[in-house]
Write a protein that holds these residues in place. Structure first.
Motif, PDB file in Angstrom:
ATOM      1  N   SER A  88      -9.659 -15.884 -30.916  1.00 57.87           N
ATOM      2  CA  SER A  88      -9.259 -14.508 -30.734  1.00 57.87           C
ATOM      3  C   SER A  88      -9.657 -13.493 -31.486  1.00 57.87           C
ATOM      4  O   SER A  88     -10.391 -13.730 -32.314  1.00 57.87           O
ATOM      5  N   ALA A  89      -9.540 -12.127 -31.248  1.00 64.43           N
ATOM      6  CA  ALA A  89     -10.137 -11.050 -31.736  1.00 64.43           C
ATOM      7  C   ALA A  89      -8.953  -9.971 -31.657  1.00 64.43           C
ATOM      8  O   ALA A  89      -8.350  -9.501 -30.696  1.00 64.43           O
ATOM      9  N   THR A  90      -8.556  -9.256 -32.747  1.00 61.99           N
ATOM     10  CA  THR A  90      -7.713  -7.932 -32.674  1.00 61.99           C
ATOM     11  C   THR A  90      -8.533  -6.714 -33.239  1.00 61.99           C
ATOM     12  O   THR A  90      -9.196  -7.106 -34.167  1.00 61.99           O
TER      13      THR A  90
ATOM     14  N   THR B 170      -7.807  -2.425 -33.855  1.00 59.08           N
ATOM     15  CA  THR B 170      -7.321  -1.143 -34.138  1.00 59.08           C
ATOM     16  C   THR B 170      -7.747   0.048 -33.585  1.00 59.08           C
ATOM     17  O   THR B 170      -9.116   0.413 -33.887  1.00 59.08           O
TER      18      THR B 170
ATOM     19  N   GLN C  75      -6.338  -5.333 -21.547  1.00 58.45           N
ATOM     20  CA  GLN C  75      -5.246  -5.075 -22.320  1.00 58.45           C
ATOM     21  C   GLN C  75      -4.525  -3.639 -22.159  1.00 58.45           C
ATOM     22  O   GLN C  75      -5.393  -2.561 -21.694  1.00 58.45           O
TER      23      GLN C  75
ATOM     24  N   THR D 107      -2.735  -1.568 -32.298  1.00 56.73           N
ATOM     25  CA  THR D 107      -3.708  -2.917 -32.016  1.00 56.73           C
ATOM     26  C   THR D 107      -3.622  -3.158 -30.830  1.00 56.73           C
ATOM     27  O   THR D 107      -2.612  -3.293 -29.806  1.00 56.73           O
ATOM     28  N   ILE D 108      -4.777  -3.818 -30.506  1.00 53.83           N
ATOM     29  CA  ILE D 108      -5.148  -4.554 -28.871  1.00 53.83           C
ATOM     30  C   ILE D 108      -5.398  -5.918 -29.493  1.00 53.83           C
ATOM     31  O   ILE D 108      -6.412  -5.997 -30.106  1.00 53.83           O
ATOM     32  N   THR D 109      -5.055  -6.984 -28.936  1.00 51.72           N
ATOM     33  CA  THR D 109      -5.242  -8.278 -28.928  1.00 51.72           C
ATOM     34  C   THR D 109      -5.989  -9.065 -28.065  1.00 51.72           C
ATOM     35  O   THR D 109      -4.974  -9.109 -27.047  1.00 51.72           O
ATOM     36  N   PHE D 110      -7.002  -9.760 -28.025  1.00 48.91           N
ATOM     37  CA  PHE D 110      -7.250 -10.482 -27.156  1.00 48.91           C
ATOM     38  C   PHE D 110      -7.319 -12.121 -27.406  1.00 48.91           C
ATOM     39  O   PHE D 110      -8.203 -12.488 -28.483  1.00 48.91           O
ATOM     40  N   SER D 111      -6.300 -12.814 -26.809  1.00 53.61           N
ATOM     41  CA  SER D 111      -5.952 -14.041 -27.430  1.00 53.61           C
ATOM     42  C   SER D 111      -6.458 -15.135 -26.349  1.00 53.61           C
ATOM     43  O   SER D 111      -6.796 -15.018 -25.272  1.00 53.61           O
TER      44      SER D 111
ATOM     45  N   THR E 123     -12.522  -3.433 -38.908  1.00 55.40           N
ATOM     46  CA  THR E 123     -12.090  -4.455 -38.079  1.00 55.40           C
ATOM     47  C   THR E 123     -12.027  -5.564 -39.582  1.00 55.40           C
ATOM     48  O   THR E 123     -13.339  -5.907 -39.793  1.00 55.40           O
TER      49      THR E 123
ATOM     50  N   ASP F  37      -9.160 -10.592 -38.552  1.00 59.43           N
ATOM     51  CA  ASP F  37      -8.711 -10.371 -36.889  1.00 59.43           C
ATOM     52  C   ASP F  37      -9.821 -10.994 -36.098  1.00 59.43           C
ATOM     53  O   ASP F  37      -9.822 -10.770 -34.835  1.00 59.43           O
TER      54      ASP F  37
END
Length: 348
Positions: free
Chosen positions: A175-177, A179, A214, A222-226, A261, A265
């Motif tokens: 995953s990666a988050t 901001t 997203q 934040t945006i998270t790609f999980s 980042t 994250d």
């Protein structure tokens, strides 16, 4: 990996070691090992420069190991020599498999000539060693584009880049988050257009999208790609790229960016992360107005003929076929009577 150590304290006269046989045990398979070695040191710490007395590369499965082509090693009177049995572990060894050296009879430790051996016979078994998976090393660094403009009504504008150099073992990104930053408003960007890509070069050309696009969040959120499972092979370099689409009416002059980042994250299944933490913030990308392009074409006739009894016509849409004839499938109507003035394939 050190599997066993034998301490040989010599008195009365010099002694020369000229052979060793051990018994290996455990759940390991021969393919887990590259070799077994006998090493010698004048102290109880094995160093890179210490002598190798024998290397065994075949028949490495659990059982009796007779070390071949043994180099004799003299141990002086009044000193202690230290003999190590080591193993080089294959990169494809199965994690969780075990290996150890069993008990060693005095008769399996050979010396030149007659030697009186004292101590506990056999030498006790060594502790069990368990193979562990190699932990990948991931060097993380910034790879963002320079500050620039992103046009209204444009797609996949690169906002941010992260370079990943993987060594030691394969790594899996999970995953990666990120901001967001800048002066943009949510309405400046197209809905659900934050995307994450991966590529072997710092470019979108040939890149693969990771996860799902997203929703647009306000600046500072934040945006998270999980739910990712992206394998990055040992020895390879990959680039993570964050993009966004600009709306047709995005406010010119507003900016979009990604903040610094932290390593925490960018999440891998396992691995040691190196580099400057956090990864530097991306540069501002400024929304630029686009000048409209209007293409004007002719839809009316080039030439016409009117009825003999009607000199003024309303032009609908005619084309000249040559020789003064009107050849459109459409018609010209008389301005006053509304009767047909010029019909298909000719004039009246």
């Amino acid at each position: 990996m050190v599997l066993q150590r034998y301490d040989l304290a010599v008195t009365s006269a010099n002694a020369t070691l000229n052979g060793l046989t051990v018994t290996t045990a455990g759940t390991y398979s021969a393919s887990d090992l590259v070799n077994l070695k006998v090493r010698y040191s004048a102290d109880n710490i094995l160093d890179v420069g210490d002598a190798t007395l024998s290397t065994k590369t075949t028949g490495l499965g659990a059982g009796t190991q007779v070390f071949p082509s043994f180099t004799s090693q003299t141990i002086n009177n009044g000193t202690t020599g230290y003999v190590f049995v080591t193993a080089d572990i294959s990169g494809s060894a199965t994690p969780g498999n075990t290996i150890n050296i069993g008990t060693t009879a005095f008769s399996d430790i050979s010396f030149l000539g007659t030697v009186n051996k004292t101590g506990t016979d056999p030498v006790p078994a060594a502790g069990v060693k368990t193979f562990a998976a190699l932990v990948p090393s991931i060097a993380i660094s910034a790879a963002s584009p320079a500050a620039g403009n992103i046009n209204q009504n444009s797609t996949n504008n690169v906002l941010y880049g992260v370079q990943l150099n993987v060594t030691v073992n394969n790594a899996t990104l999970s995953s990666a988050t990120f901001t967001t930053g800048g002066t943009y408003q949510v309405s400046d960007l197209k809905p659900n257009s934050f995307k994450l890509w991966i590529n072997s070069s710092n470019s979108l050309s040939g890149a693969t999208q990771l996860g799902t696009a997203q929703a647009i969040v306000a600046s500072g959120n934040t945006i998270t790609f999980s739910g990712l499972s992206e394998l990055i092979n040992n020895g390879s370099t990959r680039y993570l790229l964050v993009t966004a689409d600009v709306a047709y009416n995005g406010a010119a002059g507003n900016t979009v960016s990604i903040a610094a980042t932290p390593f925490s994250d960018i999440i891998f299944v396992s691995g040691t992360k190196t580099g400057t933490d956090p990864v530097a913030a991306g540069n501002n990308q400024t929304i630029a107005a686009v000048t409209p392009l209007v293409t004007i074409t002719q839809t009316g006739p080039i030439c016409i003929q009117c009825c003999q009894w009607c000199k003024q016509c309303i032009l609908i849409s005619m084309e000249c076929c040559g020789y003064g004839k009107c050849c459109s499938l459409k018609f010209i109507y008389c301005k006053y009577s509304r009767y047909l003035c010029c019909q298909r394939f000719g004039s009246q």
